[in-house]
Design an enzyme around this catalytic site. Structure first.
Site, PDB file in Angstrom:
ATOM      1  N   ASP A 122     130.150  35.477 -27.653  1.00 44.58           N
ATOM      2  CA  ASP A 122     128.934  34.671 -27.491  1.00 44.58           C
ATOM      3  C   ASP A 122     127.808  35.210 -28.365  1.00 44.58           C
ATOM      4  O   ASP A 122     126.686  35.386 -27.914  1.00 44.58           O
ATOM      5  CB  ASP A 122     128.508  34.631 -26.019  1.00 44.58           C
ATOM      6  CG  ASP A 122     127.501  33.517 -25.740  1.00 44.58           C
ATOM      7  OD1 ASP A 122     127.465  32.534 -26.507  1.00 44.58           O
ATOM      8  OD2 ASP A 122     126.742  33.629 -24.755  1.00 44.58           O
ATOM      9  N   THR A 138     121.962  31.946 -16.013  1.00 46.09           N
ATOM     10  CA  THR A 138     122.753  31.086 -15.134  1.00 46.09           C
ATOM     11  C   THR A 138     122.949  31.705 -13.763  1.00 46.09           C
ATOM     12  O   THR A 138     122.941  31.010 -12.744  1.00 46.09           O
ATOM     13  CB  THR A 138     124.130  30.819 -15.772  1.00 46.09           C
ATOM     14  OG1 THR A 138     123.950  30.288 -17.082  1.00 46.09           O
ATOM     15  CG2 THR A 138     124.933  29.838 -14.935  1.00 46.09           C
ATOM     16  N   THR A 160     119.858  76.583 -18.332  1.00 36.98           N
ATOM     17  CA  THR A 160     120.323  76.424 -16.951  1.00 36.98           C
ATOM     18  C   THR A 160     121.455  77.375 -16.599  1.00 36.98           C
ATOM     19  O   THR A 160     121.859  77.461 -15.447  1.00 36.98           O
ATOM     20  CB  THR A 160     120.796  74.977 -16.726  1.00 36.98           C
ATOM     21  OG1 THR A 160     121.834  74.679 -17.662  1.00 36.98           O
ATOM     22  CG2 THR A 160     119.645  73.999 -16.917  1.00 36.98           C
ATOM     23  N   GLY A 170     121.199  34.477 -12.354  1.00 35.27           N
ATOM     24  CA  GLY A 170     120.142  35.252 -11.710  1.00 35.27           C
ATOM     25  C   GLY A 170     119.001  35.580 -12.650  1.00 35.27           C
ATOM     26  O   GLY A 170     118.746  34.874 -13.624  1.00 35.27           O
ATOM     27  N   ARG A 189     132.909  78.837 -15.636  1.00 31.71           N
ATOM     28  CA  ARG A 189     134.057  78.417 -16.449  1.00 31.71           C
ATOM     29  C   ARG A 189     134.088  79.227 -17.733  1.00 31.71           C
ATOM     30  O   ARG A 189     133.160  79.975 -18.047  1.00 31.71           O
ATOM     31  CB  ARG A 189     133.991  76.923 -16.776  1.00 31.71           C
ATOM     32  CG  ARG A 189     132.776  76.517 -17.575  1.00 31.71           C
ATOM     33  CD  ARG A 189     132.705  74.995 -17.700  1.00 31.71           C
ATOM     34  NE  ARG A 189     131.535  74.548 -18.442  1.00 31.71           N
ATOM     35  CZ  ARG A 189     130.339  74.388 -17.909  1.00 31.71           C
ATOM     36  NH1 ARG A 189     130.144  74.659 -16.612  1.00 31.71           N
ATOM     37  NH2 ARG A 189     129.328  73.972 -18.651  1.00 31.71           N
ATOM     38  N   ARG A 246     131.409  13.975 -17.822  1.00 31.87           N
ATOM     39  CA  ARG A 246     131.774  12.735 -18.513  1.00 31.87           C
ATOM     40  C   ARG A 246     130.509  12.074 -19.071  1.00 31.87           C
ATOM     41  O   ARG A 246     129.476  12.012 -18.396  1.00 31.87           O
ATOM     42  CB  ARG A 246     132.468  11.778 -17.562  1.00 31.87           C
ATOM     43  CG  ARG A 246     133.832  12.257 -17.050  1.00 31.87           C
ATOM     44  CD  ARG A 246     134.848  12.345 -18.158  1.00 31.87           C
ATOM     45  NE  ARG A 246     136.218  12.461 -17.637  1.00 31.87           N
ATOM     46  CZ  ARG A 246     137.281  12.655 -18.400  1.00 31.87           C
ATOM     47  NH1 ARG A 246     137.147  12.764 -19.713  1.00 31.87           N
ATOM     48  NH2 ARG A 246     138.488  12.743 -17.864  1.00 31.87           N
ATOM     49  N   SER A 247     130.601  11.571 -20.300  1.00 30.83           N
ATOM     50  CA  SER A 247     129.445  10.931 -20.941  1.00 30.83           C
ATOM     51  C   SER A 247     129.380   9.436 -20.656  1.00 30.83           C
ATOM     52  O   SER A 247     128.417   8.774 -21.030  1.00 30.83           O
ATOM     53  CB  SER A 247     129.495  11.159 -22.451  1.00 30.83           C
ATOM     54  OG  SER A 247     130.690  10.630 -22.997  1.00 30.83           O
ATOM     55  N   GLY A 274     124.243  74.471 -25.463  1.00 25.14           N
ATOM     56  CA  GLY A 274     122.849  74.648 -25.863  1.00 25.14           C
ATOM     57  C   GLY A 274     122.250  73.507 -26.647  1.00 25.14           C
ATOM     58  O   GLY A 274     121.168  73.657 -27.219  1.00 25.14           O
ATOM     59  N   GLY A 334     138.359  10.289 -23.067  1.00 24.04           N
ATOM     60  CA  GLY A 334     138.382  11.555 -22.320  1.00 24.04           C
ATOM     61  C   GLY A 334     138.760  12.754 -23.164  1.00 24.04           C
ATOM     62  O   GLY A 334     139.182  13.788 -22.642  1.00 24.04           O
TER      63      GLY A 334
END
Length: 846
Positions: free
Chosen positions: A657, A544, A486, A546, A466, A125-126, A475, A115
């Site tokens: 990963d 895994t 703007t 989705g 402001r 478990r194998s 700019g 184990g």
């Protein structure tokens, strides 16, 4: 051709959820006190265990104490093949049979264990194990085992760190540097009467008593007794000189030891580091030098002249100083005089000379005299010239100010150094009087401005919004787009001075792939997207939790990738915290070689991550098309990944990963790091076993704590795969325990067809099992990798500026999956169903 083709590898994420095996063991558990022979048998078995191979005797004994006693009758099932395991067992009595696919393969008796993989993570478990006769087992649950390892590791680190804090020679080190030394500590055990150091011998090791007592002898005469926390040999880290005393263990003694060789690897020459720290801190306190870049400060520290002076010595004399402009006291004390009158005393870390740096033509009017033996760092005209090049102080500070401003803006943030410097040199200065319009609402603009001095007002439709002041900018969009302004910008102060650059100049500096990249990135950020405005075209990936869909924004026709994550999958696998962390990290990422998150959505079935669309396919497939990579190809891909990982590490994010499957190529052939499901913001160390087994660093498997060093190991695995073809460890293995065994104990070998010694050396140093000896894991970080001979002819600046030709540019669009829209409804149906029981407040931030 690429040999030893492999299938795509999947990540694992260990958790300690209650399993059927836990329930089964409850029925067999009995309380029993361990006898001395029980403890010896358990200790012997644990020492042969893969995960325990690096533990010392005290740690093995502690783990032995957590073993529980289980009783079985003949015919009882112990573990079942295919089910998730959570226990490791040692046979105490009786016989136990091993079955694989219902076929008996062997029997085991007293002292045997099984184990082992369950101690690492919750894998299947194998084999099946059944009691052939009545028998008993000693067993430990994975959660208990790994929690104990964590507790032992934390206690050991904290204790060693407290000892390091008590050693005076380390006083001037930073927190990060002290942690580096703590990680480099090695525990050494000494028996009563054993000599730890011998008078007259040359040594290079510092010892700190963790347990026990030791006696100090000088010329065979007992001088004193050292207790826990005492240390000796600190001068051995700095100087090649004989030991001044003999020290002998008086009782069983444990020492934390640090050798100069390992210290040089993780930190560099200690004396140089200490003096460099003092110089850097002093320069950062200077009104002048604090405006220098970090690179310029490092250059100054490197070029400063360090000299020793005796007591009562005139270090600098007002009538004799020619080139010295600045001084820093590294050791000792000096007195400062002006016109022969004392004006102050400078101690360690104090500095003087701002006025002579700012005005280098000014005659040196001060006198500096040593009060005791001292060590001084001198900065000369030559040092300043080497640091600043052709610029004077004012010009250099001006350049740094502009650079610090434009590097805050995405449009300029990731320009190469050359592009950035050319842009700064292109800035011109203009002045405005009070009331002047700098830009006017509605006009098509062509200039970008930074306010050098003064204030301006921002107005829209005649309404004041402001005020902007020094170092503010406006700019910048005019450099990329022909669009109306703007808002209006009006000079508010009596005189306003601005730096500006014209679009025509900008487009001469920024061209080709970088310009296209900037335009697309800003266009994507500008667009406001709602879920109902998205239309699905096809599925282009799956994982895994989705699928990933190619969608377009109906109002603008801009295409995106939409990652759809099933809530049911997340909850059933207990990944709520990880999906929240993935969202948090992905939202903060802003790097050209990392996938860009636009926004997230959610509904009753799924979470949705809307990201930029990357159309060049996976690096996994690209390296199979290319075959074994040439050195320039490997440099390009590894260098690009390094820049992305370096960005994450600077923000204390460990990726965990790293592999070719998690790297996409954009339409220009440049990399994009994706999928942050395993990433973590890290403070201190992490302990969770997570990642893809073949790419896992040894410290992840061993469970004693790890940091960002695990990503450096994975870089080594990637480089090996690029150049050699197969994976360096466990290439032919699918059994996770055997993969882990090879990572921990296997020999690193290289195919005969790989002959480039620089490549081999870098792979060896990246795949060093000791993290503190791994290149890129020292205090220098990625700098050591970038300056390795493997990258000797590589232009990092051109890589950042998208001026290199990628090894592979996809013709058309390539995706990991390409599923027609007709199948999408079937995919979506898999995510639907009755909500799972449990608290649903955890996803409020989505």
């Amino acid at each position: 051709m690429r040999c030893n083709e492999r299938n795509k590898k999947k990540a694992i994420f260990s958790n300690d959820d209650f399993s059927g095996e836990d329930t089964l063991m409850e029925d067999h558990l009995q309380l029993r006190e361990k006898l001395s022979e029980d403890i010896e048998m358990i200790k012997a078995s644990l020492k042969n265990n893969l995960v325990c191979s690096t533990l010392n005797d005290n740690e093995i004994l502690t783990l032995s104490n957590y073993m529980q006693f289980f009783v079985f009758k003949g015919g009882d099932l112990v573990i079942k093949q295919g089910e998730k395991g959570s226990y490791f067992f040692i046979i105490n009595s009786g016989k136990f049979d091993v079955y694989v696919n219902d076929k008996k393969v062997k029997s085991m008796g007293k002292g045997s264990s099984f184990g082992e993989a369950a101690l690492i993570h919750n894998t299947q478990r194998s084999a099946t194990i059944m009691a052939e006769t009545d028998g008993t087992l000693w067993g430990v649950q994975r959660s208990t085992f790994r929690a104990t390892l964590k507790q032992l590791s934390n206690r050991n680190f904290n204790e060693n760190r407290s000892f390091i804090d008590s050693v005076s020679v380390f006083d001037m080190l930073t927190e990060a540097q002290k942690n580096m030394i703590t990680n480099a500590c090695v525990i050494q055990m000494f028996k009563p009467g054993e000599t730890i150091v011998k008078q007259g011998d040359y040594g290079d090791v510092l010892f700190i008593l963790k347990e026990g007592k030791a006696t100090v002898f000088i010329n065979d005469k007992e001088i004193r007794v050292l207790n826990k926390g005492s240390y000796f040999g600190e001068r051995a880290l700095l100087y090649d000189e004989p030991r001044s005393a003999t020290i002998i263990a008086k009782e069983p003694t444990a020492c934390a030891s640090i050798c100069r060789k390992l210290l040089n690897i993780v930190l560099g020459n200690l004396q140089v580091v200490l003096f460099r720290n003092i110089m850097t801190e002093a320069l950062q306190q200077s009104e002048i030098f604090r405006q220098f870049s970090a690179e310029q400060l490092n250059d100054l520290a490197d070029t400063a002249i360090v000299r020793d002076y005796p007591a009562n010595y005139h270090i600098l004399h007002k009538d004799k100083v020619k080139s010295v402009k600045y001084l820093i006291v590294l050791e000792g004390k000096v007195e400062l005089f002006l016109d022969d009158e004392s004006i102050g005393i400078l101690t360690r870390g104090k500095s003087f000379g701002d006025q002579y740096v700012l005005n280098q033509k000014q005659k040196f009017r001060h006198t500096v005299k040593s009060l005791d033996v001292c060590k001084i760092a001198l900065i000369t005209e030559s040092c300043l010239a080497d640091c600043l090049g052709d610029n004077n102080i004012d010009a250099s500070i001006d350049h740094n100010n502009k650079k610090s401003i434009i590097k805050k803006m995405y449009i300029f943030r990731y320009l190469s150094e050359q592009q950035c410097n050319l842009l700064i040199e292109a800035f011109r200065t203009t002045r405005y009087e009070e009331g002047d319009y700098i830009i006017q609402e509605g006009e098509v603009g062509s200039r970008f401005y930074i306010i050098k001095n003064g204030e301006v007002e921002v107005t829209k439709n005649g309404k004041r919004l402001r005020t902007l002041g020094k170092n503010d900018y406006f700019g910048e969009r005019a450099l990329l787009y022909d669009e109306p302004r703007t808002a209006s910008i009006i000079s508010k102060a009596t005189s306003v001075e601005c730096w500006f650059v014209d679009k025509s100049v900008f487009l001469q500096i920024i061209q080709g792939p970088m310009l296209t990249h900037l335009e697309e990135r800003i266009k994507m950020q500008d667009t406001k997207v709602e879920m109902h405005e998205l239309e699905t075209e096809r599925i282009i990936g799956r994982g895994t939790f989705g699928t990933v869909k190619l969608v377009h924004h109906k109002p603008t026709q801009i295409r995106y990738a939409l990652k759809c994550v099933s809530k049911r999958s997340i909850i059933s696998l207990n990944q709520q915290n990880n999906i929240k962390l993935e969202r948090e990290i992905t939202a903060e990422n802003d790097h050209p070689f990392i996938i860009r998150l636009v926004r997230t959505f959610k509904d009753s079935n799924c979470f949705y991550f809307l990201t930029e669309l990357v159309t060049g396919g996976e690096l996994y497939d690209a390296i199979r098309k290319l075959g074994l990579l040439s050195k320039p190809q490997a440099q390009f891909y590894l260098g690009s990944i390094i820049l992305a990982i370096e960005y994450l590490h600077e923000r204390n994010i460990v990726y965990r990963d790293l592999k070719p499957e998690n790297i996409l190529l954009d339409k220009q052939g440049y990399v994009k790091l994706i999928d942050f499901g395993c990433a973590k913001k890290i403070q201190g160390r992490a302990y969770t076993l997570v990642g893809t087994p073949h790419y896992m660093a040894p410290e992840v498997i061993l469970g004693k704590g790890y940091g960002c060093t695990v990503d450096i190991w994975a870089l080594g695995v990637c480089l090996y795969e690029f150049i050699c073809g197969p994976l360096p460890f466990g290439n032919d293995q699918e059994d996770q325990l055997e993969i882990f065994r090879d990572i921990l104990t296997g020999q690193l070998t290289f195919p005969d067809y790989v002959s480039d010694q620089d490549s081999i050396n870098l792979m060896k140093r990246l795949l060093c099992r000791l993290p503190q000896g791994r290149i890129g894991c020292s205090i220098n970080g990625f700098k050591d990798i970038k300056e390795h001979a493997f990258f000797g002819n590589f232009n990092w600046d051109k890589l950042a500026g998208r001026l290199l030709e990628p090894p592979l540019v996809s013709k058309g669009e390539t995706y990991a999956e390409d599923i027609d829209i007709k199948q999408i409804e079937e995919e979506d149906a898999l995510n639907e169903g009755e909500p799972l029981d449990g608290d649903d407040s955890w996803d409020v931030d989505f």
